[in-house]
Design an enzyme around this catalytic site. Structure first.
Site, PDB file in Angstrom:
ATOM      1  N   CYS A   2      71.270  52.975  71.752  1.00  0.00           N
ATOM      2  CA  CYS A   2      72.100  51.939  71.138  1.00  0.00           C
ATOM      3  C   CYS A   2      73.421  51.776  71.878  1.00  0.00           C
ATOM      4  O   CYS A   2      73.987  52.744  72.386  1.00  0.00           O
ATOM      5  CB  CYS A   2      72.411  52.285  69.692  1.00  0.00           C
ATOM      6  SG  CYS A   2      70.980  52.706  68.722  1.00  0.00           S
ATOM      7  N   ARG A  27      71.099  50.254  78.630  1.00  0.00           N
ATOM      8  CA  ARG A  27      70.847  51.486  77.885  1.00  0.00           C
ATOM      9  C   ARG A  27      69.497  51.443  77.168  1.00  0.00           C
ATOM     10  O   ARG A  27      68.990  52.480  76.749  1.00  0.00           O
ATOM     11  CB  ARG A  27      71.959  51.700  76.840  1.00  0.00           C
ATOM     12  CG  ARG A  27      73.309  51.907  77.462  1.00  0.00           C
ATOM     13  CD  ARG A  27      74.389  51.792  76.426  1.00  0.00           C
ATOM     14  NE  ARG A  27      74.408  52.917  75.520  1.00  0.00           N
ATOM     15  CZ  ARG A  27      75.059  54.052  75.730  1.00  0.00           C
ATOM     16  NH1 ARG A  27      75.741  54.205  76.837  1.00  0.00           N
ATOM     17  NH2 ARG A  27      75.032  55.024  74.850  1.00  0.00           N
ATOM     18  N   TRP A  74      68.379  50.639  69.545  1.00  0.00           N
ATOM     19  CA  TRP A  74      67.139  51.242  70.027  1.00  0.00           C
ATOM     20  C   TRP A  74      66.557  51.971  68.818  1.00  0.00           C
ATOM     21  O   TRP A  74      67.119  52.968  68.368  1.00  0.00           O
ATOM     22  CB  TRP A  74      67.448  52.209  71.172  1.00  0.00           C
ATOM     23  CG  TRP A  74      66.253  52.716  71.910  1.00  0.00           C
ATOM     24  CD1 TRP A  74      65.625  52.123  72.970  1.00  0.00           C
ATOM     25  CD2 TRP A  74      65.547  53.940  71.677  1.00  0.00           C
ATOM     26  NE1 TRP A  74      64.575  52.899  73.381  1.00  0.00           N
ATOM     27  CE2 TRP A  74      64.503  54.017  72.613  1.00  0.00           C
ATOM     28  CE3 TRP A  74      65.694  54.983  70.749  1.00  0.00           C
ATOM     29  CZ2 TRP A  74      63.616  55.083  72.655  1.00  0.00           C
ATOM     30  CZ3 TRP A  74      64.800  56.041  70.802  1.00  0.00           C
ATOM     31  CH2 TRP A  74      63.779  56.082  71.747  1.00  0.00           C
ATOM     32  N   ASN A  99      75.158  54.506  66.488  1.00  0.00           N
ATOM     33  CA  ASN A  99      74.260  55.004  67.530  1.00  0.00           C
ATOM     34  C   ASN A  99      74.006  56.471  67.208  1.00  0.00           C
ATOM     35  O   ASN A  99      74.965  57.235  67.094  1.00  0.00           O
ATOM     36  CB  ASN A  99      74.971  54.849  68.895  1.00  0.00           C
ATOM     37  CG  ASN A  99      74.228  55.525  70.030  1.00  0.00           C
ATOM     38  OD1 ASN A  99      73.060  55.887  69.902  1.00  0.00           O
ATOM     39  ND2 ASN A  99      74.918  55.694  71.150  1.00  0.00           N
ATOM     40  N   GLY A 100      72.750  56.865  67.028  1.00  0.00           N
ATOM     41  CA  GLY A 100      72.457  58.271  66.748  1.00  0.00           C
ATOM     42  C   GLY A 100      71.542  58.398  65.535  1.00  0.00           C
ATOM     43  O   GLY A 100      70.859  57.453  65.155  1.00  0.00           O
ATOM     44  N   GLU A 481      57.938  62.831  90.686  1.00  0.00           N
ATOM     45  CA  GLU A 481      58.866  61.709  90.527  1.00  0.00           C
ATOM     46  C   GLU A 481      58.165  60.379  90.833  1.00  0.00           C
ATOM     47  O   GLU A 481      58.390  59.378  90.140  1.00  0.00           O
ATOM     48  CB  GLU A 481      60.081  61.924  91.446  1.00  0.00           C
ATOM     49  CG  GLU A 481      61.058  60.790  91.518  1.00  0.00           C
ATOM     50  CD  GLU A 481      61.755  60.431  90.200  1.00  0.00           C
ATOM     51  OE1 GLU A 481      61.657  61.206  89.227  1.00  0.00           O
ATOM     52  OE2 GLU A 481      62.377  59.359  90.156  1.00  0.00           O
ATOM     53  N   LYS A 485      58.027  57.391  88.154  1.00  0.00           N
ATOM     54  CA  LYS A 485      58.525  56.029  88.418  1.00  0.00           C
ATOM     55  C   LYS A 485      57.440  55.013  88.101  1.00  0.00           C
ATOM     56  O   LYS A 485      57.695  54.001  87.455  1.00  0.00           O
ATOM     57  CB  LYS A 485      58.946  55.857  89.885  1.00  0.00           C
ATOM     58  CG  LYS A 485      60.284  56.373  90.283  1.00  0.00           C
ATOM     59  CD  LYS A 485      61.475  55.630  89.761  1.00  0.00           C
ATOM     60  CE  LYS A 485      61.930  56.196  88.451  1.00  0.00           C
ATOM     61  NZ  LYS A 485      62.784  57.333  88.461  1.00  0.00           N
ATOM     62  N   GLU A 488      56.832  54.761  84.293  1.00  0.00           N
ATOM     63  CA  GLU A 488      57.991  54.195  83.578  1.00  0.00           C
ATOM     64  C   GLU A 488      58.032  52.677  83.650  1.00  0.00           C
ATOM     65  O   GLU A 488      58.292  52.016  82.648  1.00  0.00           O
ATOM     66  CB  GLU A 488      59.297  54.697  84.221  1.00  0.00           C
ATOM     67  CG  GLU A 488      59.803  56.015  83.732  1.00  0.00           C
ATOM     68  CD  GLU A 488      61.099  56.407  84.449  1.00  0.00           C
ATOM     69  OE1 GLU A 488      62.036  56.783  83.760  1.00  0.00           O
ATOM     70  OE2 GLU A 488      61.167  56.331  85.698  1.00  0.00           O
ATOM     71  N   HIS A 504      41.564  72.558  90.244  1.00  0.00           N
ATOM     72  CA  HIS A 504      41.629  73.202  88.927  1.00  0.00           C
ATOM     73  C   HIS A 504      41.685  72.184  87.797  1.00  0.00           C
ATOM     74  O   HIS A 504      42.152  72.507  86.706  1.00  0.00           O
ATOM     75  CB  HIS A 504      42.837  74.142  88.866  1.00  0.00           C
ATOM     76  CG  HIS A 504      42.752  75.256  89.860  1.00  0.00           C
ATOM     77  ND1 HIS A 504      41.861  76.305  89.740  1.00  0.00           N
ATOM     78  CD2 HIS A 504      43.412  75.450  91.031  1.00  0.00           C
ATOM     79  CE1 HIS A 504      41.999  77.115  90.780  1.00  0.00           C
ATOM     80  NE2 HIS A 504      42.925  76.614  91.580  1.00  0.00           N
ATOM     81  N   LYS A 604      68.172  54.121  78.973  1.00  0.00           N
ATOM     82  CA  LYS A 604      68.811  54.695  80.163  1.00  0.00           C
ATOM     83  C   LYS A 604      69.504  56.006  79.818  1.00  0.00           C
ATOM     84  O   LYS A 604      69.450  56.971  80.557  1.00  0.00           O
ATOM     85  CB  LYS A 604      69.829  53.688  80.703  1.00  0.00           C
ATOM     86  CG  LYS A 604      70.629  54.163  81.883  1.00  0.00           C
ATOM     87  CD  LYS A 604      69.815  54.046  83.132  1.00  0.00           C
ATOM     88  CE  LYS A 604      70.507  54.551  84.373  1.00  0.00           C
ATOM     89  NZ  LYS A 604      69.493  55.015  85.341  1.00  0.00           N
TER      90      LYS A 604
HETATM   91  C1  G6P Z   1      66.349  58.774  80.642  1.00  0.00           C
HETATM   92  C2  G6P Z   1      66.370  57.809  81.821  1.00  0.00           C
HETATM   93  C3  G6P Z   1      65.945  58.547  83.089  1.00  0.00           C
HETATM   94  C4  G6P Z   1      66.842  59.751  83.316  1.00  0.00           C
HETATM   95  C5  G6P Z   1      66.848  60.676  82.082  1.00  0.00           C
HETATM   96  C6  G6P Z   1      67.919  61.746  82.200  1.00  0.00           C
HETATM   97  O1  G6P Z   1      65.045  59.156  80.372  1.00  0.00           O
HETATM   98  O2  G6P Z   1      65.505  56.721  81.589  1.00  0.00           O
HETATM   99  O3  G6P Z   1      66.039  57.667  84.202  1.00  0.00           O
HETATM  100  O4  G6P Z   1      66.369  60.466  84.413  1.00  0.00           O
HETATM  101  O5  G6P Z   1      67.163  59.919  80.917  1.00  0.00           O
HETATM  102  O6  G6P Z   1      69.176  61.124  82.197  1.00  0.00           O
HETATM  103  P1  G6P Z   1      70.468  61.724  82.852  1.00  0.00           P
HETATM  104  O7  G6P Z   1      71.513  60.672  82.614  1.00  0.00           O
HETATM  105  O8  G6P Z   1      70.758  62.996  82.114  1.00  0.00           O
HETATM  106  O9  G6P Z   1      70.182  61.945  84.280  1.00  0.00           O
END
Ligand code: G6P
Length: 609
Positions: A2, A27, A74, A99-100, A481, A485, A488, A504, A604
């Site tokens: 949020c 966000r 959110w 927010n929270g 990673e 990506k 996501e 395995h 985010k």
């Molecule tokens: C969320 C974001 C990711 C990020 C993760 C950790 O899941 O979508 O892109 O890697 O948070 O966030 P930070 O700000 O702690 O790196």
């Protein structure tokens, strides 16, 4: 997650709040709303979906006023529908954005229902609006807010307005971030500084439990004990350009292309002629690192992958035993901490709830010290760690992290080099590593030149439902990673595996429908990886091999989709190999037509557990 914007001014604040909310879109959110006060009413407009829908509603049904609060939600409690969107009001006299998560909302809600309050949403947040209204019968708006906020359990950043004092906004934080922007004859609150940078560069960062009260000409802050307190006023240097797409179709593509510059900035003044500079590692930090016998790295998401890569470096180069763990697991595990262990948190935002909780646990747990690697100066993580090494990537807006990871790995490489110097490890190795870091921006530029080729091969992946990413050694986290990506932003199911584990389990999934993406550096593990590639080929899997072009790798384009790049070197190789995988995920997502910068269901900055 949020986003919150609040403003108290002598001018109409609707545009201030809406444009602030737009900068917080990154966000992640699924509904939006605004409450504006004038002397006779609090007017609320809210809509499910994107901010553009709220803007259309405001055009059809305009509002105006000199103070107000806005929110992008959110969803946590209750579906992302209009009646659950914030602000929530109590009898149109109090409005709240939150927010929270208010963990004790149910008993409070039961009490308020008994007192005759009618709830219009399924949210926990609405409880706060009614609670303040209830107390406001007997006390001032300010006293009612302080009393109600002190009763909340859980995580919150809130902003509140009341018809009884139309120029006042009260806000508080416990967990999620909140900043106070100080303007001329106007003051603001917001989830981050970006939301307000058009109007001011002067900010107070609220600490845990703080409550702030703003009017156009005043700003009073109270700490968790209710005492009047001064928080430092900081100047934030950020240009509006840094927050634009600069002609790119998506923020993510812009941020991928910013990586050579971001790394150059991260290295700026931090490399000396023979090693890392004293600007990077101060004498005090050197003293600390001399004592370090073990390292624990804790992080979430993509930042966790930076930690995994760093473990290979810290162990194989600096010879420091290193553990890496996901923050949400670490904080509940009751870990054993041996003497002289350094705690490291890696985070782009510096506001991730689990990473912060892990840091706070670590501060009580007997570590030698706490060090963070973070992209946002003055973030909670920066403020609460003993030492913070900033990544200087610039604002990262795309939800899927790209340049933040690249600069996190760069800082961890610098830290490894510093530890190797302190331990006087092989001077020729250190010289080679130093040279590698200097070449990094150039190598990243070369990797970006593969864009068109990768756009082409993305067409082979977009038609699939699954993908498998393989790597070995320090490229195993790069495979993880790459898979993260892809899932996501394209919503294709993808898994990253250490190639040695193929037999395995995951090999059972391989057939002609399964694209297998291999990260293939020309190092001591090349031959082993080539055996794994053959195992995939024998089962009909379609291979996409990213390979270091140096030396004789012996892989042919006829049998694989081969993408050659220059990426040798302990430090440079994982950092550079990551770039084409980012581009691959990006182009697949574009072909699929997904919302690249704000993928569904993701945020985010994950400011709640
Ligand atoms: C969320 C974001 C990711 C990020 C993760 C950790 O899941 O979508 O892109 O890697 O948070 O966030 P930070 O700000 O702690 O790196």
């Amino acid at each position: 997650m949020c986003g919150i914007v609040g403003a108290s001014s002598y001018r109409d604040v609707v545009d201030v709040i809406i444009s602030g909310l737009k900068t917080l879109e990154y966000r992640g959110y699924d509904s939006a709303g605004i409450a504006i006060q004038n002397n006779s009413s609090i007017d609320i407009r809210k809509e499910a979906g994107k901010l553009s829908r709220l803007e259309k509603l405001l055009t059809r049904s305009p509002i105006a006023g000199i103070s107000g609060i806005g929110h992008t939600r959110w969803a946590t409690h209750g579906e992302p529908v209009t009646h659950n969107a914030h602000p929530h009001d109590s009898r149109t006299e109090i409005a709240v954005v939150h927010n929270g998560i208010i963990e004790n909302y149910q008993p409070l809600k039961n009490m308020l229902i008994d007192k005759g309050y009618v709830f219009k949403s399924e949210t926990d947040s609405e409880t706060l609006a009614h609670l303040i209204h209830f107390y406001h019968q007997e006390m001032t708006f300010s006293e009612a807010c302080h009393k109600a906020i002190r009763e909340l359990d859980g995580a919150y950043a809130v902003a509140i307005c009341s018809l009884s004092e139309p120029d006042k906004i009260i806000a508080s934080r416990q967990g999620p971030p909140l900043v106070v922007g100080i303007g001329k004859n106007e003051n603001f609150v917001a989830s981050d500084t970006q939301a307000l940078i058009e109007h001011t560069d002067q900010f107070h960062y609220l600490e845990e439990g703080d409550i702030v009260e703003i009017t156009p000409n005043s700003c009073e802050i109270f700490n968790g004990q209710g005492e009047h307190i001064e928080r430092p006023l900081k100047t934030v240097n950020m240009s509006a350009d840094e927050l634009s797409k600069a002609g790119y179709k998506h923020y993510m593509l812009k941020e991928i292309h910013e990586q050579p510059t971001a790394v150059a900035n991260t290295l700026q003044d931090r490399l000396g002629d023979t090693g890392v500079s004293s600007e990077f590692i101060t004498a005090e930090t050197v003293e600390l690192l001399q004592r370090v016998k073990q390292i624990h790295i804790v992080a979430c998401g993509t930042s966790y992958h930076a930690g995994l890569v760093a473990r290979y470096w810290l162990e194989s180069i600096a010879r420091i035993p290193t553990q890496v763990e996901i923050a949400s697991e670490y904080r509940y595990r009751n870990p054993v901490i041996t003497d002289d262990t350094l705690f490291i948190t890696i985070s782009q935002s510096g506001e991730t709830a689990d990473s912060l909780a892990a840091l706070r646990f670590a501060k009580q747990a007997g570590y030698l010290s706490t060090l963070s690697v973070c992209n946002v100066e003055n973030s909670t993580l920066d403020r609460e760690s003993d030492i913070c090494l900033l990544t200087r990537a610039g604002p990262e807006i795309g939800v899927a992290s790209t340049k933040a990871l690249t600069t996190q790995m760069t800082v961890m490489a610098l830290l490894t080099l510093a530890c190797a110097e302190i331990k006087q490890i092989d001077a020729s190795l250190r010289k080679r590593l130093l040279k590698q870091l200097r070449t990094l921006p150039g190598l990243l530029n070369q990797a970006l030149a593969l864009n068109d080729k990768i756009e082409h091969i993305a067409q082979q992946i977009v038609i699939r439902d699954h993908a498998l990413f393989l790597g070995r050694g320090q490229h195993y986290p790069i495979a993880l990673e790459g898979a993260l990506k892809l899932k996501e932003i394209s919503y294709i199911h993808a898994e990253g595996y250490p190639a040695g584990e193929l037999k395995h389990g995951p090999l059972a999934l391989v057939d002609k429908e399964m694209p297998v993406i291999a990260v293939c550096p020309n190092d001591e593990l090349l031959e082993k990886l080539k055996s794994n590639i053959e195992e995939v080929r024998a089962r009909g899997g379609e291979l996409f091999v990213f390979v270091d072009h140096k030396g004789d790798h012996g892989l042919s384009d006829a049998e694989n989709h081969l993408i050659e790049l220059e990426a040798s070197g302990e430090f440079t190789s994982p950092i550079v190999f990551n770039v084409p995988l980012q581009l691959l995920a990006y182009h697949v997502a574009v072909l699929r037509g997904t919302d690249v910068d704000q993928p569904r269901n993701l945020a985010k900055s994950v400011t709640v557990e």
